[in-house]
Design a protein around this motif. Sequence first.
Motif, short mmCIF file in Angstrom:
data_model
loop_
_atom_site.label_atom_id
_atom_site.label_comp_id
_atom_site.label_asym_id
_atom_site.label_seq_id
_atom_site.Cartn_x
_atom_site.Cartn_y
_atom_site.Cartn_z
N TYR A 65 0.81 -1.22 0.00
CA TYR A 65 0.00 0.00 0.00
C TYR A 65 0.85 1.27 0.00
O TYR A 65 0.43 2.30 -0.52
N ARG A 66 2.04 1.20 0.58
CA ARG A 66 2.93 2.36 0.52
C ARG A 66 3.31 2.65 -0.92
O ARG A 66 3.24 3.79 -1.39
N ASN A 67 3.73 1.60 -1.65
CA ASN A 67 4.08 1.76 -3.06
C ASN A 67 2.90 2.27 -3.87
O ASN A 67 3.03 3.18 -4.69
N LYS A 68 1.75 1.66 -3.63
CA LYS A 68 0.56 2.04 -4.39
C LYS A 68 0.18 3.49 -4.13
O LYS A 68 -0.14 4.24 -5.06
N PHE A 69 0.24 3.90 -2.88
CA PHE A 69 -0.09 5.28 -2.52
C PHE A 69 0.85 6.28 -3.22
O PHE A 69 0.40 7.28 -3.79
N PHE A 93 -9.72 5.85 -0.55
CA PHE A 93 -10.23 4.51 -0.84
C PHE A 93 -9.17 3.75 -1.64
O PHE A 93 -9.47 3.12 -2.65
N LEU A 94 -7.94 3.83 -1.18
CA LEU A 94 -6.79 3.28 -1.91
C LEU A 94 -6.97 1.84 -2.38
O LEU A 94 -6.62 1.51 -3.52
N PRO A 95 -7.51 0.93 -1.55
CA PRO A 95 -7.63 -0.47 -2.00
C PRO A 95 -8.48 -0.66 -3.25
O PRO A 95 -8.31 -1.64 -3.97
N ILE A 96 -9.40 0.28 -3.53
CA ILE A 96 -10.26 0.08 -4.71
C ILE A 96 -9.82 0.91 -5.91
O ILE A 96 -10.54 1.01 -6.90
N LEU A 97 -8.62 1.48 -5.85
CA LEU A 97 -8.08 2.19 -7.01
C LEU A 97 -7.22 1.22 -7.83
O LEU A 97 -6.40 0.49 -7.28
N ASP A 98 -7.42 1.23 -9.13
CA ASP A 98 -6.68 0.35 -10.04
C ASP A 98 -5.85 1.16 -11.02
O ASP A 98 -6.11 2.35 -11.24
N PHE A 99 -4.89 0.49 -11.64
CA PHE A 99 -4.09 1.10 -12.70
C PHE A 99 -4.57 0.55 -14.04
O PHE A 99 -4.62 -0.66 -14.24
#
Length: 231
Positions: A65-69, A93-99
Amino acid sequence: MEIKLEDINSKKVKPSRQALYNDGKLKECGKCHKLKIYAEFGLKSGGLRSICKHCKQINDAFDYYRNKFLIVMNLINKQQKGKCIKCSTNFTFLPILDFHHPKPELKQTTWRKNRRKNWKIILSLFEKEEVVILCKNCHSKENTKIFNEFKGVILKDNLFKFKAEAINEIVLEYVKKSKLKNIKNYKFRVIEWIKKRSVIEQLYNGKCIGCENVSVMKNLPALDFHHRSKH
C-alpha cells in the motif's frame, strides 16, 4: 500456535534484535518477539526467516500500500491528484483504485508483476505506458468489452417481457449486426450477461445490497455474487 516469552520461565529471554531466542523447536520472531514453533516461520535460503509468517504478511501489506499510494499520488506528474479519472473516488479509498492502460498497445507490464519493485521504477514504467487511475467500478466498465459492445441489448428496456426463445433471437440479431466472427460464442456470452441482469433484478432489486448505489443499469459489470455464509 503462539507461546509468549513469559510462559517459558526457565528459558526466558529479553526480546532483542541482536539475540533472538531459538532452542531448536521454538523461535522468537524478530518483529513481534513472540515464541512460535518453526512451522510459523517461512523459509529462505539458509534456513528460516527472522520474522514469523504473520508479521511477514503485515510487512508485505504495508509495502504494497505504501508503493501504491506513492504511485497514485505522483502518476502523470501529479495531475490526477490521487483519484479516479472517471469519478471522484480518491486515495482515501486506496484499495479500490486500479491502474488502467487506456492504450493496450503500449501495455508491457502490470501492477501485479511489479508491485514489489521500488515505486519510482514502477512509476517510470507506468508513465511510459500512459497508465491512468480508475476505481474498480469504472475499471470494470472499461475492461468489459463484450458488455460494452452489446450493452444496448443487455440493458434493453422491457427485455424480459419476451420469452426466452424471443430473447435468443433478439440477441442473435444484435450479434450479427456487429459483424464479429464466431457469432455463436458472442451470442452465448451476451446471454450470460442477460442472465446476470435477470438474477440481480429479481433477487436483489437490481442493485448492490451493500452500498445500494451501484445498480444493474449504472454498472452491471461491477456487481458480483458473494456468499456471506460459508454454510
